[in-house]
Design a protein around this motif. Structure first.
Motif, PDB file in Angstrom:
ATOM      1  N   LEU A   1       0.833  -1.206   0.000  1.00 12.30           N
ATOM      2  CA  LEU A   1       0.000   0.000   0.000  1.00 12.30           C
ATOM      3  C   LEU A   1       0.868   1.257   0.000  1.00 12.30           C
ATOM      4  CD1 LEU A   1      -2.718  -1.063   2.617  1.00 12.30           C
ATOM      5  CD2 LEU A   1      -3.007  -0.927   0.139  1.00 12.30           C
ATOM      6  N   ARG A   2       1.990   1.190   0.726  1.00  6.85           N
ATOM      7  CA  ARG A   2       2.888   2.341   0.786  1.00  6.85           C
ATOM      8  C   ARG A   2       3.587   2.561  -0.563  1.00  6.85           C
ATOM      9  NH1 ARG A   2       5.368   1.033   5.173  1.00  6.85           N
ATOM     10  NH2 ARG A   2       4.142   2.335   6.591  1.00  6.85           N
ATOM     11  N   ARG A   3       4.017   1.461  -1.203  1.00  3.86           N
ATOM     12  CA  ARG A   3       4.672   1.582  -2.512  1.00  3.86           C
ATOM     13  C   ARG A   3       3.724   2.162  -3.553  1.00  3.86           C
ATOM     14  NH1 ARG A   3       6.631  -3.619  -1.436  1.00  3.86           N
ATOM     15  NH2 ARG A   3       5.093  -4.480  -2.887  1.00  3.86           N
ATOM     16  N   GLU A   4       2.462   1.744  -3.462  1.00  2.55           N
ATOM     17  CA  GLU A   4       1.472   2.235  -4.427  1.00  2.55           C
ATOM     18  C   GLU A   4       0.930   3.603  -4.048  1.00  2.55           C
ATOM     19  OE1 GLU A   4       0.694   0.696  -7.296  1.00  2.55           O
ATOM     20  OE2 GLU A   4       2.273  -0.745  -6.772  1.00  2.55           O
ATOM     21  N   GLN A   5       1.428   4.134  -2.919  1.00  2.22           N
ATOM     22  CA  GLN A   5       1.031   5.453  -2.436  1.00  2.22           C
ATOM     23  C   GLN A   5      -0.491   5.532  -2.205  1.00  2.22           C
ATOM     24  OE1 GLN A   5       2.661   8.228  -5.309  1.00  2.22           O
ATOM     25  NE2 GLN A   5       4.654   8.210  -4.297  1.00  2.22           N
ATOM     26  N   LEU A   6      -1.024   4.459  -1.617  1.00  2.87           N
ATOM     27  CA  LEU A   6      -2.452   4.418  -1.307  1.00  2.87           C
ATOM     28  C   LEU A   6      -2.659   4.935   0.113  1.00  2.87           C
ATOM     29  CD1 LEU A   6      -3.340   0.943  -2.855  1.00  2.87           C
ATOM     30  CD2 LEU A   6      -3.399   3.204  -3.914  1.00  2.87           C
ATOM     31  N   GLY A   7      -2.364   6.200   0.297  1.00  3.27           N
ATOM     32  CA  GLY A   7      -2.412   6.799   1.619  1.00  3.27           C
ATOM     33  C   GLY A   7      -3.683   7.585   1.866  1.00  3.27           C
ATOM     34  N   GLU A   8      -3.941   7.822   3.138  1.00  3.97           N
ATOM     35  CA  GLU A   8      -5.122   8.566   3.568  1.00  3.97           C
ATOM     36  C   GLU A   8      -4.896  10.059   3.372  1.00  3.97           C
ATOM     37  OE1 GLU A   8      -8.979   8.806   5.578  1.00  3.97           O
ATOM     38  OE2 GLU A   8      -7.847   7.155   4.693  1.00  3.97           O
ATOM     39  N   THR A   9      -5.905  10.720   2.817  1.00  6.81           N
ATOM     40  CA  THR A   9      -5.901  12.178   2.732  1.00  6.81           C
ATOM     41  C   THR A   9      -6.680  12.704   3.934  1.00  6.81           C
ATOM     42  OG1 THR A   9      -5.856  12.091   0.320  1.00  6.81           O
ATOM     43  CG2 THR A   9      -6.503  14.182   1.341  1.00  6.81           C
ATOM     44  N   VAL A  10      -5.979  13.293   4.879  1.00  4.10           N
ATOM     45  CA  VAL A  10      -6.598  13.699   6.138  1.00  4.10           C
ATOM     46  C   VAL A  10      -7.070  15.137   6.055  1.00  4.10           C
ATOM     47  CG1 VAL A  10      -6.250  13.962   8.626  1.00  4.10           C
ATOM     48  CG2 VAL A  10      -5.111  12.109   7.399  1.00  4.10           C
TER      49      VAL A  10
ATOM     50  N   GLU B   1       0.474  14.858  10.581  1.00  4.89           N
ATOM     51  CA  GLU B   1       1.486  13.811  10.459  1.00  4.89           C
ATOM     52  C   GLU B   1       0.902  12.509   9.925  1.00  4.89           C
ATOM     53  OE1 GLU B   1       1.051  15.803  12.909  1.00  4.89           O
ATOM     54  OE2 GLU B   1       2.939  16.805  13.386  1.00  4.89           O
ATOM     55  N   LYS B   2      -0.410  12.351   9.998  1.00  5.00           N
ATOM     56  CA  LYS B   2      -1.050  11.100   9.556  1.00  5.00           C
ATOM     57  C   LYS B   2      -1.320  11.088   8.056  1.00  5.00           C
ATOM     58  CE  LYS B   2      -3.251  10.097  13.980  1.00  5.00           C
ATOM     59  NZ  LYS B   2      -4.494   9.651  14.666  1.00  5.00           N
ATOM     60  N   THR B   3      -1.187  12.236   7.413  1.00  3.07           N
ATOM     61  CA  THR B   3      -1.412  12.299   5.972  1.00  3.07           C
ATOM     62  C   THR B   3      -0.445  11.359   5.252  1.00  3.07           C
ATOM     63  OG1 THR B   3      -2.137  14.606   6.117  1.00  3.07           O
ATOM     64  CG2 THR B   3      -1.433  13.801   3.956  1.00  3.07           C
ATOM     65  N   GLY B   4      -0.984  10.553   4.372  1.00  2.82           N
ATOM     66  CA  GLY B   4      -0.163   9.608   3.619  1.00  2.82           C
ATOM     67  C   GLY B   4      -0.060   8.236   4.245  1.00  2.82           C
ATOM     68  N   THR B   5      -0.577   8.063   5.474  1.00  2.00           N
ATOM     69  CA  THR B   5      -0.570   6.739   6.102  1.00  2.00           C
ATOM     70  C   THR B   5      -1.420   5.791   5.260  1.00  2.00           C
ATOM     71  OG1 THR B   5      -0.351   7.708   8.303  1.00  2.00           O
ATOM     72  CG2 THR B   5      -1.105   5.426   8.178  1.00  2.00           C
ATOM     73  N   PRO B   6      -0.908   4.593   4.930  1.00  2.29           N
ATOM     74  CA  PRO B   6      -1.667   3.654   4.101  1.00  2.29           C
ATOM     75  C   PRO B   6      -3.034   3.350   4.699  1.00  2.29           C
ATOM     76  CG  PRO B   6       0.585   2.906   4.337  1.00  2.29           C
ATOM     77  CD  PRO B   6       0.419   4.069   5.270  1.00  2.29           C
ATOM     78  N   THR B   7      -4.039   3.257   3.841  1.00  2.56           N
ATOM     79  CA  THR B   7      -5.384   2.903   4.277  1.00  2.56           C
ATOM     80  C   THR B   7      -5.796   1.596   3.612  1.00  2.56           C
ATOM     81  OG1 THR B   7      -7.626   3.767   4.574  1.00  2.56           O
ATOM     82  CG2 THR B   7      -6.542   4.240   2.472  1.00  2.56           C
ATOM     83  N   MET B   8      -7.045   1.202   3.755  1.00  2.31           N
ATOM     84  CA  MET B   8      -7.566  -0.076   3.249  1.00  2.31           C
ATOM     85  C   MET B   8      -6.946  -1.259   3.993  1.00  2.31           C
ATOM     86  SD  MET B   8      -7.512   0.897  -0.822  1.00  2.31           S
ATOM     87  CE  MET B   8      -8.487  -0.471  -1.400  1.00  2.31           C
ATOM     88  N   GLY B   9      -6.440  -1.015   5.200  1.00  5.04           N
ATOM     89  CA  GLY B   9      -5.841  -2.087   5.995  1.00  5.04           C
ATOM     90  C   GLY B   9      -6.843  -3.102   6.498  1.00  5.04           C
TER      91      GLY B   9
END
Length: 408
Positions: A50-59, A69-77
């Motif tokens: 998820l991190r490689r594909e840049q599937l992060g949360e837009t906060v 600081e949480k912006t970009g944290t992978p989601t869909m976990g």
């Protein structure tokens, strides 16, 4: 699948140790360990992907400490939780069991709804995600499926208690249950006669009318419960570890309910409805617990991954389905007290804001921010303290729910 394999090998070759798979306690233990290992091992790989594909949360900027600081944290976990629940269930449960079928379908059903919501948010860059009407439509559809299966399947039965002289001997005990029958009876806490039938809500009808139309009332109740608890879990998923941690406590209590409801001696002692074949629900519950704990390894503060709606909608819906299966859905307002408080805070906030805007020309608020956990963040509490204290409250509520079995 392993259950059937080892059962076959045990019958054919009488290999020592394979008989352990006949015991629910052994399979439950294997399920929780397998789920935990899957979540820990594959969870890291999924997070890295998820991190490689840049599937992060837009906060969104809500003015909360540590939020940016949480912006970009992978989601869909939530995929981690689903995989860690489904795989051990397939390995260790009896797959022909009606309750396992319902739970597996519910898991995939809710997972797809949550995944679509996360997909739209992440890939389409639409923060609103899946339209609310489609989410509700999916939850209503699941409610119809679950309610229909429970009402019409011949394998979903209960046994009611009878006078002692009509009882049967099980081991060294005399248990007081009649033959299996179809029934919509559920458990009501705090009452001496603790069984409630949904047909009783049709109080203006005679008995024949109640029997004819009770299934409609039951379906409406199932739809409402699944939708409410699923959305409650979704609202609770706002700070690291809160939704998953609360769910571990809730599912553990439901696993205990499934165990005692499926054991004729315990059901007799606790004076509750005996529900044949619910021992397999314990296998699903323990796998679910293992998946949630494994996910928590990566979701505790500071979170390495968010569950997203893929996880939150799924865990809330599954909690509702399990409670309905073991006839403890009327205990959910207490057992899921954290979810209930979070949902109530949003409803009160929105209603009061609209009311004061109409009356005074400006909207006023009860809380600094809703859901409730954001209110405490605004008051200056660190999110770890908020989570820990809410989990303590959740544990107290779970214990209170369990002891209601003997509080008449």
């Amino acid at each position: 699948m392993l259950y059937y394999l080892f059962e076959f090998l045990d019958k054919q070759f009488n290999i020592p140790g394979l008989g352990m798979f006949q015991y629910t306690s052994f399979r439950a233990g294997m399920a929780v360990l397998t789920a935990l290992l899957i979540a820990l091992f594959f969870g890291k790989k999924i997070i890295n992907y998820l991190r490689r594909e840049q599937l992060g949360e837009t906060v969104r900027d809500l003015g909360l400490d540590g939020q940016k600081e949480k912006t970009g944290t992978p989601t869909m976990g939530g995929i981690i939780i689903i995989l860690a629940t489904v795989i051990p269930t397939l390995l260790f449960a009896r797959l022909e069991n009606i309750y396992i079928i319902i739970l597996l379908v519910s898991t995939l059903w809710l997972g797809v709804i949550g995944f679509l919501d996360d997909y739209i948010k992440v890939f389409r860059k639409n923060k609103k995600g899946l339209a609310g009407k489609f989410k509700v439509l999916g939850q209503v559809g699941l409610g119809l499926f679950v309610g229909t299966m429970i009402y019409f399947s011949p394998d979903v039965t209960v046994k009611h208690q009878v006078p002692t002289e009509q009882g049967q001997v099980v081991g060294a005990s005399v248990v007081k249950f009649a033959d299996e029958e179809k029934s919509l009876d559920t458990t009501v806490p705090f009452f001496k006669n603790n069984e409630f039938n949904y047909g009783e809500l049709l109080f203006w009808m005679d008995n024949s009318g109640k029997i004819k139309y009770e299934w409609i009332v039951f379906l409406i109740a199932v739809i409402f419960i699944i939708t409410a608890v699923s959305n409650g879990a979704n609202l609770t998923d706002g700070i690291d570890g809160l939704a998953a941690g609360s769910s571990v406590i809730i599912v553990a209590a439901l696993a205990l309910f499934a165990f005692v409801s499926g054991n004729i001696i315990f059901a007799d002692y606790l004076n509750i409805v005996f529900i044949p074949r619910t021992e397999e629900v314990v296998i699903f519950c323990t796998a679910f617990i293992g998946g949630l704990i494994g996910f928590l390894w990566y979701n505790t503060y500071p979170a390495q991954v968010f569950m997203g709606d893929t996880g939150s909608l799924t865990i809330g819906g599954l909690i509702a389905v399990i409670a309905i299966i073991v006839r403890k859905e009327l205990m959910l307002p207490v057992l899921c007290g954290i979810f209930f408080a979070e949902s109530l805070s949003v409803m009160l906030q929105v209603s009061y804001f609209k009311y004061t805007k109409r009356k005074f020309g400006e909207g006023r608020r009860i809380f600094l921010m809703s859901p409730l956990h954001h209110h405490y963040q605004k008051e200056g509490y660190h999110e770890s303290k908020i989570v820990n204290r809410m989990l303590i409250i959740g544990f107290i509520l779970a214990v209170a729910t369990i002891i209601t079995l003997k509080m008449r």
